[in-house]
Design a protein around this motif. Sequence first.
Motif, PDB file in Angstrom:
ATOM      1  N   CYS B  57       2.919  36.062  52.552  1.00 32.29           N
ATOM      2  CA  CYS B  57       1.898  36.467  53.511  1.00 32.29           C
ATOM      3  C   CYS B  57       0.813  37.224  52.763  1.00 32.29           C
ATOM      4  O   CYS B  57       1.107  38.068  51.911  1.00 32.29           O
ATOM      5  CB  CYS B  57       2.513  37.373  54.574  1.00 32.29           C
ATOM      6  SG  CYS B  57       1.305  37.975  55.765  1.00 32.29           S
ATOM      7  N   LEU B  59      -1.494  40.060  52.583  1.00 30.55           N
ATOM      8  CA  LEU B  59      -1.668  41.332  53.286  1.00 30.55           C
ATOM      9  C   LEU B  59      -3.107  41.822  53.192  1.00 30.55           C
ATOM     10  O   LEU B  59      -3.692  42.274  54.165  1.00 30.55           O
ATOM     11  CB  LEU B  59      -0.721  42.392  52.719  1.00 30.55           C
ATOM     12  CG  LEU B  59       0.771  42.119  52.874  1.00 30.55           C
ATOM     13  CD1 LEU B  59       1.577  43.210  52.199  1.00 30.55           C
ATOM     14  CD2 LEU B  59       1.162  42.003  54.338  1.00 30.55           C
ATOM     15  N   LEU B  66      -3.161  41.531  47.842  1.00 26.76           N
ATOM     16  CA  LEU B  66      -1.843  42.099  48.069  1.00 26.76           C
ATOM     17  C   LEU B  66      -1.044  41.083  48.877  1.00 26.76           C
ATOM     18  O   LEU B  66      -1.493  40.629  49.924  1.00 26.76           O
ATOM     19  CB  LEU B  66      -1.992  43.416  48.836  1.00 26.76           C
ATOM     20  CG  LEU B  66      -0.741  44.215  49.097  1.00 26.76           C
ATOM     21  CD1 LEU B  66      -0.052  44.558  47.802  1.00 26.76           C
ATOM     22  CD2 LEU B  66      -1.097  45.494  49.848  1.00 26.76           C
ATOM     23  N   LYS B  68       2.834  39.693  50.432  1.00 23.01           N
ATOM     24  CA  LYS B  68       4.215  40.011  50.734  1.00 23.01           C
ATOM     25  C   LYS B  68       5.034  38.774  50.376  1.00 23.01           C
ATOM     26  O   LYS B  68       4.793  37.685  50.880  1.00 23.01           O
ATOM     27  CB  LYS B  68       4.370  40.339  52.216  1.00 23.01           C
ATOM     28  CG  LYS B  68       5.792  40.627  52.600  1.00 23.01           C
ATOM     29  CD  LYS B  68       5.910  41.958  53.277  1.00 23.01           C
ATOM     30  CE  LYS B  68       7.361  42.252  53.583  1.00 23.01           C
ATOM     31  NZ  LYS B  68       7.497  43.491  54.333  1.00 23.01           N
ATOM     32  N   GLY B  70       8.968  37.623  50.133  1.00 19.20           N
ATOM     33  CA  GLY B  70      10.303  38.099  50.460  1.00 19.20           C
ATOM     34  C   GLY B  70      10.187  39.511  50.994  1.00 19.20           C
ATOM     35  O   GLY B  70       9.382  39.782  51.866  1.00 19.20           O
ATOM     36  N   GLU B  71      10.939  40.430  50.405  1.00 17.05           N
ATOM     37  CA  GLU B  71      10.859  41.806  50.872  1.00 17.05           C
ATOM     38  C   GLU B  71       9.923  42.657  50.034  1.00 17.05           C
ATOM     39  O   GLU B  71       9.817  43.848  50.228  1.00 17.05           O
ATOM     40  CB  GLU B  71      12.259  42.443  50.881  1.00 17.05           C
ATOM     41  CG  GLU B  71      13.169  41.925  51.979  1.00 17.05           C
ATOM     42  CD  GLU B  71      12.468  41.840  53.330  1.00 17.05           C
ATOM     43  OE1 GLU B  71      11.893  42.857  53.762  1.00 17.05           O
ATOM     44  OE2 GLU B  71      12.484  40.753  53.943  1.00 17.05           O
ATOM     45  N   SER B  72       9.266  42.054  49.027  1.00 18.37           N
ATOM     46  CA  SER B  72       8.453  42.914  48.168  1.00 18.37           C
ATOM     47  C   SER B  72       6.971  42.659  48.346  1.00 18.37           C
ATOM     48  O   SER B  72       6.548  41.596  48.795  1.00 18.37           O
ATOM     49  CB  SER B  72       8.860  42.736  46.716  1.00 18.37           C
ATOM     50  OG  SER B  72       8.907  41.374  46.396  1.00 18.37           O
ATOM     51  N   ARG B  73       6.213  43.680  47.995  1.00 17.96           N
ATOM     52  CA  ARG B  73       4.750  43.588  48.053  1.00 17.96           C
ATOM     53  C   ARG B  73       4.239  43.491  46.631  1.00 17.96           C
ATOM     54  O   ARG B  73       4.516  44.369  45.824  1.00 17.96           O
ATOM     55  CB  ARG B  73       4.183  44.854  48.701  1.00 17.96           C
ATOM     56  CG  ARG B  73       4.480  44.942  50.146  1.00 17.96           C
ATOM     57  CD  ARG B  73       4.506  46.372  50.634  1.00 17.96           C
ATOM     58  NE  ARG B  73       5.270  46.407  51.868  1.00 17.96           N
ATOM     59  CZ  ARG B  73       6.575  46.498  51.916  1.00 17.96           C
ATOM     60  NH1 ARG B  73       7.275  46.625  50.805  1.00 17.96           N
ATOM     61  NH2 ARG B  73       7.220  46.474  53.063  1.00 17.96           N
ATOM     62  N   LEU B  74       3.505  42.419  46.365  1.00 19.32           N
ATOM     63  CA  LEU B  74       2.990  42.232  45.018  1.00 19.32           C
ATOM     64  C   LEU B  74       1.487  42.293  45.043  1.00 19.32           C
ATOM     65  O   LEU B  74       0.860  41.720  45.929  1.00 19.32           O
ATOM     66  CB  LEU B  74       3.382  40.853  44.490  1.00 19.32           C
ATOM     67  CG  LEU B  74       4.835  40.597  44.191  1.00 19.32           C
ATOM     68  CD1 LEU B  74       4.979  39.176  43.671  1.00 19.32           C
ATOM     69  CD2 LEU B  74       5.330  41.580  43.154  1.00 19.32           C
TER      70      LEU B  74
END
Lengths: 713, 91
Positions: B57, B59, B66, B68, B70-74
């Motif tokens: 996604c 962000l 930015l 998303k 999986g569970e992390s924000r890159l």
Amino acid sequence: MHEITAPLKSFRIALLGNPNTGKTTLFNVLTGLNHRVGNYPGVTVEIKKGSFVHQSNAIEILDIPGTYSLAPRSPDELLSVELVLGLNPLEKVPDALLVIADASNLERNLYLATQAFETGLPVILALSMVDLATASGVKIDFKALSEKLGIPVIAIHASKRKGLDELKNAIVSLQTEKRMPPVPVFSQDVISNRAKILGLLGDKGSLFLAGRLLFETDGFLAQQLERKLSLSLTPAILESREALKSLGINLVSIEAKSRYAWIREMVQPCVSKPESKVTGFTDRVDRILTHKVFGMFFFFLIMFSMFTGLFVLAKPLMEWIGEAKNLVGQGLESVLPDGMLRSLLVDGLLEGVGGVVVFLPQIVILFGFLSVLEDCGYMARAAFLMDRVMAKCGLSGKSFIPLLSSVACAVPGVLATRVIEDKRDRLATILVAPLMSCSARLPVYVLFIGAFLTEGYGWWFPGLVLFLMYGIGFVTAPLAAMLFKSTILKGKGAPFLMELPVYKTPSFSVVFARIYEASFSFLKRAGTLIAATMVLIWAVLYFPYVSSTGENYPERIAATENKEQQDALLLEWKKNSYLGRAGRSIEPMVKPLGWDWRIGVATLASFPAREVVVGTLSIVFGLGKDAQDEQQLLEILQKARWNDDPDQPLLFNVPSALSLMVFFALCCQCGSTLMVIRQETGTWFWPAFTFIYMTGLAYIAALLTFQVGMLFL
Amino acid sequence: MIVRRNLNKVWNCYSMNDIPLTMLESGEWAEVTDVSGNPNIVSRLSELGVMNGCKLCMLQQGQTCLLKVGESRLSLGCLYSDCTIMVRPVV
Ligand SMILES: Nc1nc2c(ncn2[C@@H]2O[C@H](COP(=O)(O)OP(=O)(O)O)[C@@H](O)[C@H]2O)c(=O)[nH]1
Ligand SMILES: [Mg+2]
């Protein structure tokens, strides 16, 4: 005392994990040592060692820098890989690996674990952040996962000391019973080619290393290994790669693809998790804090309040310390006879060291602010926001964190550049990090802002000026980086790729530990380096105390009753001292900056460590002044006149105070920074370069400040 | 401008065309269809879970974006990496 029978040799384990999984926290809890804990990727730039005893077994642990993968691409990562694989000549191979994985992001974290599984060492898997995972709806069946993987899987919450005994038991039982981890599955062609390379590696080899040589197309590791093990590997590796390529296998992505597929297979039956969404707390806050406009606004707001807070909050505390210092001074004077010893203790040591210690509250507040920002997760957002700006200078957001750390001190700032993979980016960051205003400049700013830019201005004005002084670093450092990156360090930078941690309440113990560590080293520095420099400065200002015509200044001053005559004698004495002579000889150079020889002397003296400038100023301006006189340095400076002559104009005005502050903002007056640059770059060239360019820049900027400032006066 | 953006969005969704990641709007979800370019960067991205078939996604869109995953924000410096990520928006 409890008697412990020491075992023959201690069991060594290496702690591996992604950044921000709680490795450092676990390490500290296990070993009882206190270390800095960072909340942005890669703060653990040093390998820390510790040990503990459990059921009379001595266990030694190595805290390895957080990494997403054991594929080394930077010196930092190479060191980790070498340690894990026992390729580092300074360290023995660990006996086991402890992989710590963030349970709230399990699959991603297990990637590193799958690499650890191939090293041929026993592995224990510790899952941290189970509380966060549970809160977001993730359910993990630890027992099933442990059975599926065939290794111990232990849920821990290090800061709450949960799961630690179980973890220690698991470590201890590894000594007797070696349960080897499973081997992640690759396709048959990969396995056979990897086996070929493994055959070449001999006894130093492992499945993991063979795999690395096969998958890593840039040859970094292969070169290192060929050198270390003096083997010829390249032809065989190239041949295997060709074979795989001809089968249609993409070497760049096959590793991640296979590992993630295997992880999914292992994890699926044991973990249930809700669909990935972007509605959590962190995502909602990030919508604002990482926003191009609102986020930037908030960033400046935070920076501004940090510097204003620094000024407003520290003021009363500084006054207390100042009073305590005066009390000690009076006490010393009442017990010591007049003479050289008293002058050394009171004017040299107490004024010099005390003058630095007064700034302890500021250090505490600054480090407090920075570590709160770091621990709550904001620092990584700041790096994200600044990436666009840094990109314009040819650097990436990764350079921002070392630069912001340099606001506290350039030494950790330079060390923090180790996370930057690109060599040129890293060097450019190292070269400009000392331009950031560190906490040692704070005393100069506070003194001069307090003396010349406070009275007659609004309450917010001093904070604003302080903010602007820091702003000089924030503006000059990127500009200098841009210059270096487009000339001597030309080259495309590495892309910015960084993980942003979730927001959390900063932990008190983490913040406290940082503040404690910083204050301790500040005081230690004040007590050793600064004190020694101060004694030296006092001496070169005291001697010779007999003039060429044979007049003994201290005696003559004691013999005179007339205050004005005393002052005149003092000035003559100071002028003729060794430092005074040096100062007068450089006066033509500093006069265009609006300084007289006394300021020149103080600046000259502060090249080893800029903190001493405050102490030196108090000696130069106050040495021998009637000691009972309760005048503060600040007032002395406000009233100081050219040549100490009452008919001359005031020595300081706003332009000359600013020119001094600008000079200190940009000049490289720190031996420790130069040493750390030498250590990190491996040559004396770069520290010499830094020293010369910064000092030149500082002189020119101070000159411009004064000359332009005088136009407005 | 806004109309064009929205039209773009609708077009992207229904045409099932692959678009570069940089064109994905904030708040949109997409599936990665291709990652190519500098092998070093491609493999680093894949270690972090950005590879063919993964869902992500956007962000915050921008030069530095930015994501998303999986569970992390890159966060990725989009323009500066010599690597192209193609995605297919999902509704
Ligand atoms: N909620 C929660 N927070 C944790 C846990 N373990 C560590 N933390 C916090 O996570 C942050 C990062 O930890 P740190 O030890 O610096 O991680 P490192 O980068 O792997 O060394 C710290 O603020 C810790 O207090 C845990 O099990 N649960
Ligand atoms: Mg750490």
